[in-house]
Scaffold this motif. Structure first.
Motif, PDB file in Angstrom:
ATOM      1  N   LEU A  26       0.827  -1.206   0.000  1.00 21.81           N
ATOM      2  CA  LEU A  26       0.000   0.000   0.000  1.00 21.81           C
ATOM      3  C   LEU A  26       0.865   1.261   0.000  1.00 21.81           C
ATOM      4  N   SER A  27       1.919   1.266   0.799  1.00 15.13           N
ATOM      5  CA  SER A  27       2.771   2.454   0.854  1.00 15.13           C
ATOM      6  C   SER A  27       3.507   2.684  -0.461  1.00 15.13           C
ATOM      7  N   ILE A  28       3.967   1.628  -1.099  1.00 12.75           N
ATOM      8  CA  ILE A  28       4.654   1.776  -2.389  1.00 12.75           C
ATOM      9  C   ILE A  28       3.676   2.250  -3.458  1.00 12.75           C
ATOM     10  N   LEU A  29       2.476   1.684  -3.456  1.00  5.93           N
ATOM     11  CA  LEU A  29       1.466   2.096  -4.425  1.00  5.93           C
ATOM     12  C   LEU A  29       1.081   3.563  -4.226  1.00  5.93           C
ATOM     13  N   LEU A  30       0.856   3.959  -2.975  1.00  8.20           N
ATOM     14  CA  LEU A  30       0.540   5.359  -2.692  1.00  8.20           C
ATOM     15  C   LEU A  30       1.690   6.284  -3.083  1.00  8.20           C
ATOM     16  N   ALA A  31       2.908   5.875  -2.810  1.00  3.38           N
ATOM     17  CA  ALA A  31       4.059   6.708  -3.152  1.00  3.38           C
ATOM     18  C   ALA A  31       4.144   6.924  -4.654  1.00  3.38           C
ATOM     19  N   VAL A  32       3.961   5.863  -5.415  1.00  2.84           N
ATOM     20  CA  VAL A  32       4.023   5.994  -6.876  1.00  2.84           C
ATOM     21  C   VAL A  32       2.904   6.893  -7.378  1.00  2.84           C
ATOM     22  N   LEU A  33       1.685   6.693  -6.864  1.00  2.36           N
ATOM     23  CA  LEU A  33       0.552   7.488  -7.333  1.00  2.36           C
ATOM     24  C   LEU A  33       0.637   8.944  -6.902  1.00  2.36           C
ATOM     25  N   ILE A  34       1.087   9.204  -5.691  1.00  6.69           N
ATOM     26  CA  ILE A  34       1.117  10.571  -5.178  1.00  6.69           C
ATOM     27  C   ILE A  34       2.309  11.346  -5.733  1.00  6.69           C
ATOM     28  N   TYR A  35       3.494  10.759  -5.692  1.00 12.48           N
ATOM     29  CA  TYR A  35       4.687  11.500  -6.098  1.00 12.48           C
ATOM     30  C   TYR A  35       4.759  11.721  -7.606  1.00 12.48           C
ATOM     31  N   THR A  36       4.311  10.757  -8.388  1.00 12.36           N
ATOM     32  CA  THR A  36       4.425  10.906  -9.844  1.00 12.36           C
ATOM     33  C   THR A  36       3.184  11.514 -10.472  1.00 12.36           C
ATOM     34  N   MET A  52      -7.860  17.382   1.016  1.00 17.08           N
ATOM     35  CA  MET A  52      -8.195  17.047   2.403  1.00 17.08           C
ATOM     36  C   MET A  52      -7.083  17.412   3.384  1.00 17.08           C
ATOM     37  N   VAL A  53      -5.833  17.056   3.075  1.00 11.97           N
ATOM     38  CA  VAL A  53      -4.744  17.270   4.031  1.00 11.97           C
ATOM     39  C   VAL A  53      -3.616  18.136   3.497  1.00 11.97           C
ATOM     40  N   GLY A  54      -3.735  18.644   2.289  1.00  8.78           N
ATOM     41  CA  GLY A  54      -2.734  19.540   1.735  1.00  8.78           C
ATOM     42  C   GLY A  54      -1.404  18.866   1.482  1.00  8.78           C
ATOM     43  N   ILE A  55      -0.360  19.548   1.863  1.00  7.30           N
ATOM     44  CA  ILE A  55       0.995  19.064   1.600  1.00  7.30           C
ATOM     45  C   ILE A  55       1.342  17.829   2.437  1.00  7.30           C
ATOM     46  N   VAL A  56       0.557  17.556   3.447  1.00 12.20           N
ATOM     47  CA  VAL A  56       0.779  16.399   4.320  1.00 12.20           C
ATOM     48  C   VAL A  56       0.603  15.088   3.552  1.00 12.20           C
ATOM     49  N   GLN A  57      -0.034  15.134   2.394  1.00  8.71           N
ATOM     50  CA  GLN A  57      -0.230  13.925   1.596  1.00  8.71           C
ATOM     51  C   GLN A  57       1.090  13.263   1.225  1.00  8.71           C
ATOM     52  N   TYR A  58       2.157  14.044   1.124  1.00  8.37           N
ATOM     53  CA  TYR A  58       3.452  13.480   0.747  1.00  8.37           C
ATOM     54  C   TYR A  58       4.092  12.700   1.890  1.00  8.37           C
ATOM     55  N   ILE A  59       3.640  12.910   3.110  1.00 11.23           N
ATOM     56  CA  ILE A  59       4.168  12.191   4.268  1.00 11.23           C
ATOM     57  C   ILE A  59       3.449  10.850   4.450  1.00 11.23           C
ATOM     58  N   LEU A  60       2.241  10.751   3.929  1.00  9.45           N
ATOM     59  CA  LEU A  60       1.391   9.575   4.131  1.00  9.45           C
ATOM     60  C   LEU A  60       2.063   8.251   3.761  1.00  9.45           C
ATOM     61  N   PRO A  61       2.612   8.062   2.541  1.00 10.72           N
ATOM     62  CA  PRO A  61       3.218   6.764   2.223  1.00 10.72           C
ATOM     63  C   PRO A  61       4.468   6.459   3.033  1.00 10.72           C
ATOM     64  N   ILE A  62       5.216   7.486   3.383  1.00  9.66           N
ATOM     65  CA  ILE A  62       6.433   7.275   4.163  1.00  9.66           C
ATOM     66  C   ILE A  62       6.083   6.737   5.546  1.00  9.66           C
ATOM     67  N   GLY A  63       5.077   7.335   6.171  1.00  4.12           N
ATOM     68  CA  GLY A  63       4.656   6.886   7.497  1.00  4.12           C
ATOM     69  C   GLY A  63       4.093   5.476   7.497  1.00  4.12           C
ATOM     70  N   ILE A  64       3.314   5.142   6.472  1.00  5.19           N
ATOM     71  CA  ILE A  64       2.766   3.786   6.381  1.00  5.19           C
ATOM     72  C   ILE A  64       3.892   2.773   6.233  1.00  5.19           C
ATOM     73  N   PHE A  65       4.903   3.112   5.446  1.00  9.49           N
ATOM     74  CA  PHE A  65       6.057   2.216   5.274  1.00  9.49           C
ATOM     75  C   PHE A  65       6.803   2.048   6.588  1.00  9.49           C
ATOM     76  N   ILE A  66       6.988   3.131   7.330  1.00  9.20           N
ATOM     77  CA  ILE A  66       7.694   3.063   8.616  1.00  9.20           C
ATOM     78  C   ILE A  66       6.910   2.218   9.621  1.00  9.20           C
ATOM     79  N   ILE A  67       5.583   2.363   9.629  1.00  9.49           N
ATOM     80  CA  ILE A  67       4.751   1.553  10.519  1.00  9.49           C
ATOM     81  C   ILE A  67       4.885   0.068  10.161  1.00  9.49           C
ATOM     82  N   ALA A  68       4.915  -0.249   8.876  1.00 14.05           N
ATOM     83  CA  ALA A  68       5.061  -1.646   8.448  1.00 14.05           C
ATOM     84  C   ALA A  68       6.406  -2.215   8.898  1.00 14.05           C
ATOM     85  N   ILE A  69       7.461  -1.445   8.739  1.00 16.86           N
ATOM     86  CA  ILE A  69       8.786  -1.911   9.152  1.00 16.86           C
ATOM     87  C   ILE A  69       8.845  -2.080  10.664  1.00 16.86           C
TER      88      ILE A  69
END
Length: 142
Positions: A26-36, A52-69
């Motif tokens: 999910l985090s990789i998919l979100l990162a690809v969709l959001i960043y590109t 909905m969350v403005g610039i905070v959207q770019y932090i979303l996939p990173i945090g999900i990846f960190i939670i998974a790790i």
């Protein structure tokens, strides 16, 4: 003599493994969709999350990846508290960015709430500020 049947205990780690793999995908998919901002889905997702969350959207996939790790390294199955903490962090950051927008004059706080929300959504979809969630919370707290 009859042999006792041994029942194998189901491995609890398999549920945690599925959760970790799902979060990483999910985090990789979100990162690809959001960043590109690629494709129809990426464009719409970027506009909606940005609104909905403005610039905070770019932090979303990173945090999900960190939670998974973190779940994988600890081996615990406590996903819900970590996601709630992460959600509170995202909303707090969104509020901070909205307050910054109001203080810089980019977002007018003397309008009606519906107009403020529309302006915040428009600015958030352009990756500015904290979006509607931040504007709503910062307007009700100030």
């Amino acid at each position: 003599m009859a042999k006792k049947k041994r029942y194998k205990k189901k491995n609890r780690a398999s549920k945690a493994d599925v959760t970790v793999v799902t979060l990483i995908i999910l985090s990789i998919l979100l990162a690809v969709l959001i960043y590109t901002k690629s494709g129809v889905i990426g464009t719409k997702l970027n506009e909606m999350l940005g609104g909905m969350v403005g610039i905070v959207q770019y932090i979303l996939p990173i945090g999900i990846f960190i939670i998974a790790i973190k779940l994988a390294s600890e081996g615990s199955e406590e996903l819900t508290p970590k996601l709630i903490q992460y959600g509170v962090l995202l909303v707090s950051l969104s509020i901070v960015f909205s307050v910054f927008q109001v203080s810089s004059g980019e977002l007018q706080s003397n309008k009606e709430l519906s107009e403020i929300i529309k302006d915040a959504y428009f600015l958030g979809s352009q990756s500015k500020g904290g979006g509607t969630i931040g504007a709503l919370r910062s307007n009700t707290t100030c």
